[in-house]
Design an enzyme around this catalytic site. Sequence first.
Site, short mmCIF file in Angstrom:
data_model
loop_
_atom_site.label_atom_id
_atom_site.label_comp_id
_atom_site.label_asym_id
_atom_site.label_seq_id
_atom_site.Cartn_x
_atom_site.Cartn_y
_atom_site.Cartn_z
N ALA A 67 0.86 -1.18 0.00
CA ALA A 67 0.00 0.00 0.00
C ALA A 67 0.90 1.24 0.00
CB ALA A 67 -0.88 -0.02 1.24
N GLY A 110 0.39 -4.87 0.76
CA GLY A 110 -0.81 -4.87 -0.11
C GLY A 110 -0.54 -5.52 -1.45
N GLU A 113 -1.01 -9.05 -0.81
CA GLU A 113 -2.45 -9.29 -0.64
C GLU A 113 -3.15 -9.33 -2.00
OE1 GLU A 113 -2.68 -6.10 2.30
OE2 GLU A 113 -3.60 -7.52 3.68
N GLU A 133 4.59 -5.12 7.10
CA GLU A 133 3.80 -4.16 7.88
C GLU A 133 4.28 -4.06 9.32
OE1 GLU A 133 2.55 -6.18 5.63
OE2 GLU A 133 0.80 -5.30 4.64
N1 CAA Z 1 4.66 3.22 -0.51
C1 CAA Z 1 5.12 4.37 -1.03
N2 CAA Z 1 6.29 4.47 -1.71
C2 CAA Z 1 6.99 3.34 -1.88
C3 CAA Z 1 6.57 2.10 -1.37
C4 CAA Z 1 5.34 2.07 -0.66
N3 CAA Z 1 4.84 0.92 -0.17
N4 CAA Z 1 7.51 1.18 -1.70
C5 CAA Z 1 8.46 1.81 -2.38
N5 CAA Z 1 8.19 3.12 -2.49
C6 CAA Z 1 8.96 4.15 -3.19
C7 CAA Z 1 10.17 4.56 -2.35
O1 CAA Z 1 9.81 5.53 -1.37
C8 CAA Z 1 11.08 5.13 -3.42
O2 CAA Z 1 10.63 6.42 -3.77
P1 CAA Z 1 11.73 7.62 -3.97
O3 CAA Z 1 12.52 7.15 -5.17
O4 CAA Z 1 10.87 8.80 -4.23
O5 CAA Z 1 12.53 7.66 -2.73
C9 CAA Z 1 10.79 4.23 -4.63
O6 CAA Z 1 9.53 3.61 -4.37
C10 CAA Z 1 11.84 3.15 -4.82
O7 CAA Z 1 11.95 2.44 -3.61
P2 CAA Z 1 13.36 2.22 -2.85
O8 CAA Z 1 14.32 3.32 -3.19
O9 CAA Z 1 13.06 2.01 -1.41
O10 CAA Z 1 13.83 0.88 -3.55
P3 CAA Z 1 14.74 -0.27 -2.90
O11 CAA Z 1 15.03 -1.23 -4.01
O12 CAA Z 1 15.88 0.30 -2.15
O13 CAA Z 1 13.80 -0.99 -1.82
C11 CAA Z 1 11.76 -2.02 -1.06
C12 CAA Z 1 12.65 -1.68 -2.26
C13 CAA Z 1 12.48 -3.01 -0.14
C14 CAA Z 1 10.49 -2.67 -1.60
C15 CAA Z 1 11.43 -0.75 -0.28
O14 CAA Z 1 10.97 0.25 -1.19
C16 CAA Z 1 10.37 -0.92 0.77
O15 CAA Z 1 10.66 -1.43 1.85
N6 CAA Z 1 9.13 -0.48 0.49
C17 CAA Z 1 8.02 -0.53 1.43
C18 CAA Z 1 7.48 -1.96 1.56
C19 CAA Z 1 6.38 -2.01 2.61
O16 CAA Z 1 6.58 -1.71 3.77
N7 CAA Z 1 5.16 -2.38 2.18
C20 CAA Z 1 4.01 -2.49 3.05
C21 CAA Z 1 3.19 -1.24 2.98
S1 CAA Z 1 1.86 -1.22 4.17
C22 CAA Z 1 0.63 -2.15 3.52
O17 CAA Z 1 0.73 -2.69 2.44
C23 CAA Z 1 -0.63 -2.24 4.38
C24 CAA Z 1 -1.74 -3.10 3.85
O18 CAA Z 1 -1.88 -4.25 4.20
C25 CAA Z 1 -2.80 -2.58 3.02
#
Ligand code: CAA
Length: 259
Positions: A67, A110, A113, A133
Amino acid sequence: MNNHYECIEASITGKLGLINLNRPKVLNAINRQMVSDILSVMEDFDENDQVRVIVLCGNGRAFAAGADIDEMAADDAIDFELRNQFKDWDRLARIKKPIIGAVQGFALGGGFELALCCDLLLAADDAEFGFPEVNLGVMPGAGGTQRLTKLVGKTKAMEWLFTGKRIGALDALQFGIINRIVAKEVLMEETLKFAGEVANQAPLSIRLIKESVLKAVDVSLDEGMQFERKNFYLLFSTEDQKEGMSAFQEKRKANFKGK
Ligand code: CAA
């Protein structure tokens, strides 16, 4: 079909309806607009006689990294309640046609999911699934704790949900999360081939098989058997049943029409 969506690309090729998640700069982070776009297209596909199978994939280096954290970081519980945050996800569970997902790179939170809402999943060898999460001080909210547990059982579900640890393609295959691993370069080709095979089957059989299998996840064996039986009977009122059985007797290939 409206082809202009903010967060996805959608098209129809032959019998397949394709949806491509399209926010590659943020690894296809799923915002509310994206879920609404996905559902609007899926419901169109569900009503379109040309489409027999829906294929879901992601643009760029991820399927979806979860998400959109930026969109929800400032929300509070009442915002979610008033917005009925997951209403579109409930619509997703009611799509009747088979959904085949093609996962490359990350399918997290998400994104995982969404993958778990697909009926069949192909994954590239670099695919990584997971529920991070817990690292954000929250938990899955779009079915993750429920669908993963029903799929793999409590033991592994707890481990993966408690640790946020990523699940590689091989583990995902071993635990029945995905159907197949394919090389990344041929992921779409193989997915379309697989989807094409399903699309050539009798559509009403596929529809009622999907409904019956999903029912099995939720109800007792006896209730599920009664449900299956009614669907079995129902198929004998289709033209495709007559066509399928005549084709067998006449030693020719059946031509299914979805009626
Ligand atoms: N939301 C918003 N932005 C996101 C994102 C997310 N879930 N995942 C990645 N991005 C964005 C990053 O902020 C980054 O943006 P910028 O270039 O503007 O900084 C861009 O995508 C590229 O990401 P990274 O630079 O972080 O890429 P990476 O290869 O170093 O890492 C990753 C990849 C491990 C997937 C890392 O991006 C990450 O940990 N993302 C979040 C994953 C996460 O926590 N997901 C769960 C979300 S909560 C949820 O989903 C709740 C639900 O059940 C509904």
